[in-house]
Design a protein around this motif. Structure first.
Motif, short mmCIF file in Angstrom:
data_model
loop_
_atom_site.label_atom_id
_atom_site.label_comp_id
_atom_site.label_asym_id
_atom_site.label_seq_id
_atom_site.Cartn_x
_atom_site.Cartn_y
_atom_site.Cartn_z
N TYR A 9 -28.06 64.13 -55.68
CA TYR A 9 -26.82 63.45 -56.03
C TYR A 9 -26.90 62.84 -57.43
O TYR A 9 -27.98 62.53 -57.92
CB TYR A 9 -26.55 62.28 -55.06
CG TYR A 9 -26.22 62.70 -53.66
CD1 TYR A 9 -24.90 62.86 -53.25
CD2 TYR A 9 -27.24 62.90 -52.72
CE1 TYR A 9 -24.60 63.23 -51.94
CE2 TYR A 9 -26.94 63.26 -51.42
CZ TYR A 9 -25.62 63.42 -51.03
OH TYR A 9 -25.33 63.78 -49.74
N MET A 11 -25.61 59.32 -58.95
CA MET A 11 -25.16 58.04 -58.40
C MET A 11 -24.45 57.24 -59.50
O MET A 11 -24.93 57.17 -60.62
CB MET A 11 -26.36 57.26 -57.86
CG MET A 11 -27.06 57.97 -56.72
SD MET A 11 -28.65 57.22 -56.27
CE MET A 11 -28.15 55.57 -55.85
N ARG A 18 -23.22 55.32 -64.66
CA ARG A 18 -24.18 56.15 -63.95
C ARG A 18 -25.55 55.49 -63.87
O ARG A 18 -26.03 54.92 -64.84
CB ARG A 18 -24.32 57.50 -64.63
CG ARG A 18 -23.07 58.33 -64.54
CD ARG A 18 -23.42 59.79 -64.39
NE ARG A 18 -22.23 60.61 -64.47
CZ ARG A 18 -21.62 61.09 -63.38
NH1 ARG A 18 -22.06 60.81 -62.20
NH2 ARG A 18 -20.56 61.85 -63.53
N TRP A 136 -21.02 51.98 -54.68
CA TRP A 136 -21.80 53.10 -55.20
C TRP A 136 -21.16 54.39 -54.77
O TRP A 136 -20.73 54.54 -53.63
CB TRP A 136 -23.24 53.03 -54.70
CG TRP A 136 -23.97 51.87 -55.29
CD1 TRP A 136 -24.21 50.66 -54.70
CD2 TRP A 136 -24.52 51.81 -56.60
NE1 TRP A 136 -24.88 49.85 -55.58
CE2 TRP A 136 -25.09 50.53 -56.75
CE3 TRP A 136 -24.58 52.70 -57.66
CZ2 TRP A 136 -25.72 50.12 -57.91
CZ3 TRP A 136 -25.21 52.30 -58.82
CH2 TRP A 136 -25.78 51.03 -58.94
N PHE A 138 -21.74 58.64 -54.59
CA PHE A 138 -22.75 59.68 -54.55
C PHE A 138 -22.05 61.01 -54.77
O PHE A 138 -21.33 61.49 -53.90
CB PHE A 138 -23.49 59.69 -53.21
CG PHE A 138 -24.37 58.49 -53.00
CD1 PHE A 138 -25.73 58.58 -53.24
CD2 PHE A 138 -23.85 57.28 -52.60
CE1 PHE A 138 -26.56 57.48 -53.07
CE2 PHE A 138 -24.66 56.17 -52.42
CZ PHE A 138 -26.02 56.27 -52.65
#
Length: 144
Positions: A9, A11, A18, A136, A138
């Motif tokens: 991923y 994130m 980022r 957050w 993903f």
């Protein structure tokens, strides 16, 4: 199975900043202007996860906090750690908005968040509460 399927991923925080590893292992947030760094997220049990650099280098490089091996505390910086086994487990749960998540130290009520110090780039540390307005993200890249 946990909240997220195992995978590689990118994130980000609110899809604007980022998660990025700097040379000395500090974990910071940079503007989301490029594709960004990739992380491997693996569920170990329930909602407990390890987050690593997606390389086959041994020992592995895990996302952890300063107090690895000791009880975590508010203000511990989030860093990249080299270890033969996951030194830190994270609980990843659905956040306050659709598509965002909260990352919490497993077994402790401390979340991964932005340090309150005014530095650039902003670094991450363990905070006592999640900012309910942020979360957050993903972005799935590929299978591990």
């Amino acid at each position: 199975m946990g909240t997220l399927p195992d995978g590689i991923y990118r994130m980000s925080l609110d899809e604007q900043q980022r998660l990025t590893i700097m040379d000395e292992g500090s974990v910071v947030l940079l503007p989301a202007q490029d594709e960004g760094q990739e992380f491997e997220v693996r569920c170990s049990s329930g909602d407990d996860y390890s987050i690593t650099m997606p390389t086959r280098i041994w020992p592995a490089r895990y996302l952890c906090y300063d107090a690895a091996g000791a009880p975590p505390h508010k203000g511990d910086r989030v860093r990249l750690r080299v270890s033969e086994f996951p030194p830190c487990q994270w609980k990843i749960t659905q956040g306050s908005r659709q598509g965002n998540f909260t990352i919490v130290v497993s077994g402790v009520d401390l979340t991964m968040g932005i340090a309150p110090v005014k530095v650039y780039p902003p670094w991450l540390e363990l905070t006592s509460t999640a900012d309910e307005g942020r979360g957050w993200n993903f972005e799935f890249v590929r299978e591990p």
